[in-house]
Design an enzyme around this catalytic site. Structure first.
Site: not given
Length: 883
Positions: A480, A70
């Protein structure tokens, strides 16, 4: 645990080992030439780290596969090495959004051709429109067709697809589904030009959150997939039947039976859900569809699987469980091209206790699951998992049933069976690519083996990097997955930073004269936002937050590690002595300021906010505004103080509509001088001085001589050398940079999606430092600590302190186990065992231990029953004190 993608500071303003020929963009004009050193670029290996929403196998050439990420570009599979090669490292600073890949398509007529639809955001966060990139050499080089609208590789709904498709009979024809109400687009010249299919009847209407004023969650997700029925065409003639999926819960699937001349809503289709995928089994005449009530990749509470019989128009609900029993949507969907009656699907949004994978060998009439409950909460798995190649995938967790570690996955929207091999399947998760090579064991009652198939694919957003003068060469702050301590850049670390596990680490620092002391701050849904280490980041313990803290912000450690200054989100700047058990508000400095420490004076700290520089000489208790003028007025600034140089500060940052560049202060921030030879600069860092130079090497991500790149100066900024090239740009590199204080020429570059890139120069040494010397002499102290214990094994850390007066240049420590413990793995040391005796020796980078300093390593071992700690340690022939 839920892991989300990071929107870094640049997004508000504006996740491989390199092998083979470097990719390059062919469409843009050449940049002006600048003298450049020849560098070798690699990733500090993490392997994965982010969401992989798409995996595409070529249908006519064996072992040709691509993966899209992404925010981190696209990759091609290398069968010989079982690794992925990055394909979009040539994307430059101005086009950073083109590292987000919303779709990828491999040409089955000409396997040398591959296409990527690129663009990261459809709102104002990405200033550029999207593009379709085309390659005739499998991604080694690209040409770009710009589009009149944006694409959203990191937008909601990015796991649906594929939105880009090549006609399998007439490969000059491609279709692209667009978001934002832009409709369906077609190219008839192999992707060189595009025009809208004006007669396509539905541009979509689904938005995740219509009340989101940023435009991120309120954008129409648009046309989400295109699927050709290859049986309705012949070679050289356009395929007649095309299916298109639309983000519209009442009108999700359309069909053309005349090669796109006219389109109709597919009659009788189910309503109330979004069709995430549409996969055709042309042999049996079935179109399979995976439905969810939400667009994903995080959300989804209800779902169904349907089968459409293309010849009769019959719809059949083939859901493996009743919709009322789902708490997730379906998305991942694939058929076995060798055995087309075999179909698989994923429950992509099943966060707890785990994702689920379903398999049918009778075209969806009956299903089995990858795991099921025996008696709740106990479960039986049809698979085994081995994450030893990426051990951090366990997250250091110890969950209670029915959760397990490592998880089978989450955000599992990509699922593909190799069209040439029924035994090989790959699927993407929010952190890696998993796969198996014995999938058909599932059908025979055996277990299929799941393992990471991700080496070379590096997808992390990097917020900060540090390279201490001793200990591990690299510490990183990541989105993340928190961050890592790399003791070997070519190996995957055993675990990310834990205690606590920040979802995102926003800043970290070490004490310059005591590098064993490290601090990091970050984001966490609940829990502390600051953590400390006293062994160079190997182990951590949480601090306490001042009132009101909502995010990590920035943090600075005093030069000697005696105190810290923290500028968190949600609260003003604070300072503390010791390890942050009692924070006090700092005076004279505004909330949200960026903070750093002087690298010599432990009581001097610096801050910057909105064009003003601030200085504290009392350990961060009070700051005074500097009289310095001419600095950037905004807050897109990074600055650092030079190690070994009191009051020597470099500041980079700004914006094109104001002050922008690189500034230097030699008087502790009282005044700054702007370097006239640097047009723009966004980061600054220091590394080992060049041979014969007296000043440390400077590194920056900057624009110099009209060229954007990574630059190095060995003469205090008087002249600069570009050290990257057009094939190695990695999009946006504006978060952080640092050189290595031990290796001249080595630089660590942060990226927004391609992990930590490090480069080594051809004109300087690239070795890890001095190797082992003779056994050290002098006093030593050993601290032995069991950090984790389980049935049949344990983990321990060993710290050795040089309590003598002379430095060590190489060390070897030994001990004996009393209860038959057997060493299984070690890190930060080369460890061997003979009988009960264990010997651990330094690795190259930690051979030198100064007097008064310590070095640490860890290991795991098997044990049964009693696990008595060793009571005697020897360093060479010296007996050590045992703490």
């Amino acid at each position: 645990m839920r892991r989300t993608r990071v929107l870094t500071a640049v997004l508000a303003l504006a996740a491989g080992l390199l092998s083979g020929a470097p990719p390059a963009l062919a469409a843009d004009p050449p940049s002006p030439k600048i003298s450049a050193d020849t560098y070798t670029w690699k990733n500090a290996r993490i392997d994965g780290g982010g969401f992989v929403p798409g995996i595409v196998f070529n249908r006519t050439e064996k072992n040709l596969a691509y993966a899209r990420t992404d925010i981190g570009g696209a990759y091609r599979w290398q069968e010989a090495s079982k690794t992925w090669t990055p394909l979009l490292d040539s994307v430059g600073w101005d086009d950073w959004g083109h590292t987000g890949v919303v779709s990828i398509a491999s040409d089955s007529v000409d396997p040398n051709k591959v296409y990527a639809a690129v663009g990261t955001y459809t709102n104002g966060w990405d200033p550029q429109n999207g593009a379709v990139m085309r390659s005739s050499n499998r991604g080694a080089s690209w040409q770009k067709a710009k589009l009149p609208f944006k694409l959203g590789g990191n937008m909601p709904g990015r796991g649906m697809g594929e939105r880009l498709a090549v006609d399998p009979n007439r490969n000059s024809v491609l279709y692209l589904g667009a978001p934002s109400g832009k409709g369906l687009w077609r190219s008839t010249d192999s992707g060189a030009t595009w025009s809208q299919v004006t007669n396509f009847p539905n541009v979509g209407n689904y938005v995740q959150d219509p009340n989101d004023t940023s435009g991120y969650a309120s954008d129409n997700q648009g046309i989400v997939w295109v699927t050709f029925d290859e049986s309705t065409g012949t070679s050289g003639s356009a395929t007649k039947t095309i299916y298109v999926g639309v983000a519209d819960k009442d009108n999700a699937v359309y069909r053309s039976t005349d090669a796109g001349a006219t389109w109709q809503r597919l009659a009788g289709q189910p309503t109330g859900h979004l069709a995430h995928k549409g996969v055709l089994d042309a042999k049996n005449g079935y179109l399979y569809l995976a439905y969810s009530d939400k667009g994903g990749p995080y959300d989804g509470g209800k779902g169904r699987l349907w089968r459409y019989t293309t010849g009769t128009g019959t719809w059949t609900n083939i859901s493996p469980v009743a919709e009322a029993d789902t708490s997730y949507g379906f998305s991942g969907l694939t058929v076995d091209r060798q055995k087309p009656g075999t179909v698989m699907a994923t429950a992509y949004s099943a966060w707890w206790p785990d994702t689920q994978i379903f398999r049918s060998t009778d075209s969806g009439a009956t299903w089995t699951k990858a795991w099921d409950y025996t008696s709740y909460p106990n479960r039986e798995n049809r698979y085994t998992m081995d994450v030893s190649s990426s051990p951090w995938l366990s997250w250091g967790a110890n969950p209670q049933p029915p959760e397990q570690t490592p998880k089978l996955g989450w955000m599992t929207e990509a699922l593909e069976i190799d069209p040439f091999d029924s035994n090989r399947m790959m699927y993407g998760t929010g952190a890696t690519i998993y796969g198996t090579e014995n999938l058909t064991n599932w059908d025979s009652g055996g277990k299929f083996a799941v393992m990471p198939m991700v080496q070379g694919l590096e997808e992390t957003a990097v917020n900060d990097v540090a390279s201490p003068p001793s200990g591990a060469p690299l510490l990183s702050a990541l989105g993340d997955i928190g961050g890592f301590r790399h003791t070997d850049l070519g190996k995957v670390p055993s675990m990310m930073f834990t205690q606590p596990n920040f979802t995102t680490t926003t800043s970290l620092d070490f004490a310059e004269s005591n590098p064993n002391t490290v601090v990091r701050v970050g984001n966490l849904d609940s829990g502390p936002h600051v953590s400390f280490s006293t062994d160079n980041g190997a182990n951590w313990f949480a601090g306490t937050d001042p009132s009101g803290v909502s995010g990590g912000g920035t943090v600075a450690a005093a030069a000697d590690g005696s105190r810290f200054v923290w500028s968190p989100e949600g609260a003003g700047v604070h300072h503390a002595t010791g390890f942050g058990t009692s924070w006090q508000a700092s005076g004279g400095i505004p909330a949200g300021a960026i903070v750093e420490s002087d690298r010599v004076d432990p009581k001097t700290f610096y801050g910057f906010k909105s064009g003003k520089f601030y200085v504290s000489t009392d350990g961060g208790a009070t700051f005074k505004e500097s009289p310095a003028t001419g600095l950037p007025s905004g807050d897109s600034v990074r600055f650092k103080a030079l190690p070994g140089g009191k009051g020597d500060i470099w500041l980079a940052g700004g914006a094109p509509d104001g002050a922008y560049g690189l500034w230097h202060s030699t008087d502790g921030g009282t005044s700054f001088t702007k370097l006239s030879n640097v047009e723009q600069a966004d980061t600054v860092g220091f590394g080992k001085a060049a041979p014969g130079a007296s000043y440390q090497t400077l590194y920056t991500s900057a624009k110099i001589g009209g060229v954007r790149g990574i630059f190095r100066s060995t003469d205090k900024g008087a002249s600069w050398t570009r050290i990257n090239d057009d094939a190695h740009q990695w999009g946006w590199t504006g978060a952080a940079i640092t050189g290595d204080p031990r290796v001249y020429g080595r630089v660590y570059v942060s990226t927004n999606g391609r992990g930590v890139i490090y480069g080594d120069s051809s004109d300087g040494g690239t070795g890890p430092g001095p190797g082992p010397g003779p056994d050290p002499v002098g006093a030593c102290k050993v601290t032995y600590k069991v950090t984790s214990q389980w049935s049949g094994g344990f983990q321990a850390d060993v710290q050795i302190t040089n309590t003598g007066t002379a430095p060590w240049n190489g060390w070897s420590v030994g001990w004996s186990f009393a209860d038959g413990q057997k060493l299984t793995q070690a890190w930060n040391a080369e460890a061997t065992q003979s009988g009960a005796t264990v010997t651990a020796k330094n690795v190259g980078w930690n051979a030198g231990v100064a007097a008064g300093s310590s070095v640490s390593f860890g290991f795991t071992a098997n044990s049964s029953g009693t696990n008595t700690k060793p009571t005697a340690f020897k360093l060479g022939d010296q007996n050590c004190t045992v703490a």
